[in-house]
Scaffold this motif. Sequence first.
Motif, PDB file in Angstrom:
ATOM      1  N   THR A  17      -4.334  -7.627   9.199  1.00 40.58           N
ATOM      2  CA  THR A  17      -3.338  -7.167   7.758  1.00 40.58           C
ATOM      3  C   THR A  17      -4.370  -6.909   6.724  1.00 40.58           C
ATOM      4  O   THR A  17      -4.191  -5.724   6.011  1.00 40.58           O
ATOM      5  CB  THR A  17      -2.610  -8.281   7.301  1.00 40.58           C
ATOM      6  N   ALA A  53      -8.052  -1.973  -1.972  1.00 45.35           N
ATOM      7  CA  ALA A  53      -6.686  -1.524  -1.710  1.00 45.35           C
ATOM      8  C   ALA A  53      -5.851  -2.617  -2.742  1.00 45.35           C
ATOM      9  O   ALA A  53      -6.029  -3.408  -2.930  1.00 45.35           O
ATOM     10  CB  ALA A  53      -6.278  -1.932  -0.346  1.00 45.35           C
ATOM     11  N   TYR A  55      -1.786  -3.556  -2.977  1.00 47.42           N
ATOM     12  CA  TYR A  55      -0.639  -3.740  -2.398  1.00 47.42           C
ATOM     13  C   TYR A  55       0.592  -4.211  -3.260  1.00 47.42           C
ATOM     14  O   TYR A  55       0.354  -5.060  -4.181  1.00 47.42           O
ATOM     15  CB  TYR A  55      -0.789  -4.523  -1.022  1.00 47.42           C
ATOM     16  N   HIS A  61       3.145  -5.568   2.518  1.00 50.69           N
ATOM     17  CA  HIS A  61       2.224  -4.453   2.974  1.00 50.69           C
ATOM     18  C   HIS A  61       2.507  -3.320   2.536  1.00 50.69           C
ATOM     19  O   HIS A  61       1.834  -2.256   3.202  1.00 50.69           O
ATOM     20  CB  HIS A  61       2.100  -4.825   4.413  1.00 50.69           C
ATOM     21  N   LEU A  63       1.583  -0.194   0.652  1.00 48.92           N
ATOM     22  CA  LEU A  63       0.133   0.248  -0.207  1.00 48.92           C
ATOM     23  C   LEU A  63       0.553   0.995  -1.392  1.00 48.92           C
ATOM     24  O   LEU A  63       1.345   2.185  -1.399  1.00 48.92           O
ATOM     25  CB  LEU A  63      -0.668   1.011   0.573  1.00 48.92           C
ATOM     26  N   GLN A  65      -1.831   1.850  -3.938  1.00 46.09           N
ATOM     27  CA  GLN A  65      -2.865   2.677  -4.454  1.00 46.09           C
ATOM     28  C   GLN A  65      -4.333   2.311  -3.735  1.00 46.09           C
ATOM     29  O   GLN A  65      -4.402   0.983  -3.615  1.00 46.09           O
ATOM     30  CB  GLN A  65      -3.228   2.280  -5.965  1.00 46.09           C
ATOM     31  N   GLU A  66      -5.202   3.205  -3.707  1.00 45.68           N
ATOM     32  CA  GLU A  66      -6.369   2.897  -3.235  1.00 45.68           C
ATOM     33  C   GLU A  66      -7.442   3.532  -4.142  1.00 45.68           C
ATOM     34  O   GLU A  66      -7.383   4.550  -4.507  1.00 45.68           O
ATOM     35  CB  GLU A  66      -6.791   3.413  -1.658  1.00 45.68           C
ATOM     36  N   LYS A 120       0.711   3.379 -11.539  1.00 47.66           N
ATOM     37  CA  LYS A 120      -0.516   3.117 -11.001  1.00 47.66           C
ATOM     38  C   LYS A 120      -1.562   2.923 -12.015  1.00 47.66           C
ATOM     39  O   LYS A 120      -1.262   2.856 -13.241  1.00 47.66           O
ATOM     40  CB  LYS A 120      -0.835   4.372 -10.270  1.00 47.66           C
TER      41      LYS A 120
END
Length: 216
Positions: A17, A53, A55, A61, A63, A65-66, A120
Amino acid sequence: MRKFIRTLTAILLCSLTLNMPLSHACEEGNALSTAIGKDVPSVEIVVREGKIAIYSQDEPHALLQEIPYSLPNDAKLAPSDLVAFEDMNFDGYIDLKIAASVGRANRYDDCWLWDKASRKFVLHEELSQLASLVFNPESKTVHFYVHISASDSEEATYTWKNGELSPIHRIERTASKDGKMLIEREYRPDEQGKLRLVQEREVLPEEAMGNQDKDV
């Protein structure tokens, strides 16, 4: 035996994960969690190779934003030293501070402020260019200090106005010609908000260090 199998399965799921090596999957500190603010999902930050990452904890789980990332200066930092949560613009929402350059005298962080509209974190370029930041929630001021050389340094204090940093005090220090004293120049904003020199004096190096502590 069944208990052992359940434990091993949990560790494997944790590793898959979080996309971490199995040996580090369930170590404390690899995943950092925080509540951002009112009507905003709590988030979990996972530091991976090449990116961070983010979450949502409200949706398992999911997502959000990265953020591209590389470890600064080959520094061996724990995730808790790498990433910090702090309300940097005092708007009531927690922001994200990520180590960008960590030296003996100065530290620079990439400062990602929470944007309510996009939901974000958005990089604040100007804030990220200031060294060794200190945020004071009581006075709602931002202080920075940069060590330039053995004798030279700069520091300043800012407030936020309409989402922009506004300087209210700045001090520059350089060595005197004989090298025994420091020339300290103090700047403050005029009626138009532009910094103007208000004082120049010579001080002993130890006195300048005392002034730095008072300014923070």
